[in-house]
Design an enzyme around this catalytic site. Structure first.
Site, PDB file in Angstrom:
ATOM      1  N   ASP A 102     -47.668  66.319  25.467  1.00  0.00           N
ATOM      2  CA  ASP A 102     -46.735  66.553  24.363  1.00  0.00           C
ATOM      3  C   ASP A 102     -46.126  65.225  23.923  1.00  0.00           C
ATOM      4  O   ASP A 102     -46.082  64.266  24.695  1.00  0.00           O
ATOM      5  CB  ASP A 102     -45.595  67.485  24.812  1.00  0.00           C
ATOM      6  CG  ASP A 102     -46.111  68.859  25.187  1.00  0.00           C
ATOM      7  OD1 ASP A 102     -47.192  69.240  24.714  1.00  0.00           O
ATOM      8  OD2 ASP A 102     -45.416  69.544  25.967  1.00  0.00           O
TER       9      ASP A 102
HETATM   10  N1  URA Z   1     -47.387  70.722  30.184  1.00  0.00           N
HETATM   11  C1  URA Z   1     -46.491  70.620  29.191  1.00  0.00           C
HETATM   12  O1  URA Z   1     -45.669  71.493  28.985  1.00  0.00           O
HETATM   13  N2  URA Z   1     -46.530  69.507  28.434  1.00  0.00           N
HETATM   14  C2  URA Z   1     -47.407  68.502  28.621  1.00  0.00           C
HETATM   15  O2  URA Z   1     -47.375  67.506  27.905  1.00  0.00           O
HETATM   16  C3  URA Z   1     -48.333  68.628  29.661  1.00  0.00           C
HETATM   17  C4  URA Z   1     -48.318  69.751  30.422  1.00  0.00           C
END
Ligand code: URA
Length: 259
Positions: A102
């Protein structure tokens, strides 16, 4: 057919402008003839030499990035900077991130142009463990550990696979060798209000860590990936820094995915 200056950049001889200077200085030869023009096109069979030494461009590149907050895991984006912008200028132009973190997630991100390895790493069938460090708002108890172990309903068709949740010690003095459990005290939250955990996933669904904690009534305040299979984040890389994988790291990754 590739331009000579681009080829020299991809072979790691410097930035576009450094390569232009190199060409001007007359040390670059193609098939034994000195070439000064950066725009000269090369074909597959052309032999390129710099100061009499043959150079080649490796077909595949593998980079480890310590992804910082604020960058998107994509090759282009209209609004936000992409992780590709963090790679040095000499890196190949056809690299892409293997999977997504993310925008606000930090830590280990692999970038490559090796589609086969990327596919093997992301394939649910061949999956590799992914380990994350997180700080959570809400109390984390043994009941959560058990719930993660059993798999959670996060609103998808299927429950998540069993995940290993570890509650990290509250002490500010971490165990030796546990430097990856780095603590960052945010301004408005005391560390006590944000338990630190480590979670190991066997799959990689969209927002999975955040959604798993939401499913148990908590919120992820900070998330960082520490490893993907055998590949561990090099903690000497500051957020935003990248380095090529070592030959050994590539070899082991290929072995463990069966690539
Ligand atoms: N899980 C999440 O919620 N975000 C990420 O970036 C990776 C795994």
């Amino acid at each position: 057919k590739m331009r000579l200056d681009k080829y020299l950049c991809e072979a790691g001889l410097g930035t576009r402008s450094q390569v232009k200077k190199l060409l001007k200085s007359g040390v670059v030869a193609v098939n034994g003839r000195t070439v000064l023009r950066p725009e000269q096109k090369l074909s597959e069979t052309d032999r390129v030499e710099v100061s009499g030494k043959e150079i080649s461009v490796s077909e595949f590149e593998y980079w480890m990035l310590n992804k910082p907050d604020g960058y998107v895991s994509a090759t282009e984006d209209r609004t936000f900077p992409t992780v590709l912008e963090l790679l040095p200028e000499g890196a190949r132009g056809d690299l892409f991130p293997v999977g997504r973190l993310d925008r606000d997630t930090e830590g280990l991100l692999l970038l490559t142009n090796d589609g086969k390895l990327a596919h093997f790493l992301l394939s649910p069938r061949r999956h590799v463990d992914k380990v994350y460090y997180a700080r959570i708002r809400g109390e984390i108890t043994e009941a959560h550990v058990k719930a993660f172990e059993e798999g959670l309903d996060i609103g998808d068709e299927k429950r998540t696979l069993p995940a290993v949740l570890e509650i990290l010690p509250k002490s500010r003095e971490k165990d030796a060798g546990a430097s990856e459990w780095e603590s960052r005290e945010s301004e408005d939250c005391t560390p006590e209000a944000e338990p630190e955990i480590r979670v190991t996933l066997r799959e990689g669904r969209y927002h999975q860590v955040k959604r798993m904690f939401e499913a148990v009534g908590c919120r992820v305040m900070y998330l960082k990936r520490l490893s993907m299979g055998s590949l561990r984040l090099d903690e000497t890389l500051a957020p935003g820094e990248a380095r090529p994988l070592t030959e050994e790291e590539v070899k082991v990754l290929k072995e463990e995915t069966g690539c």
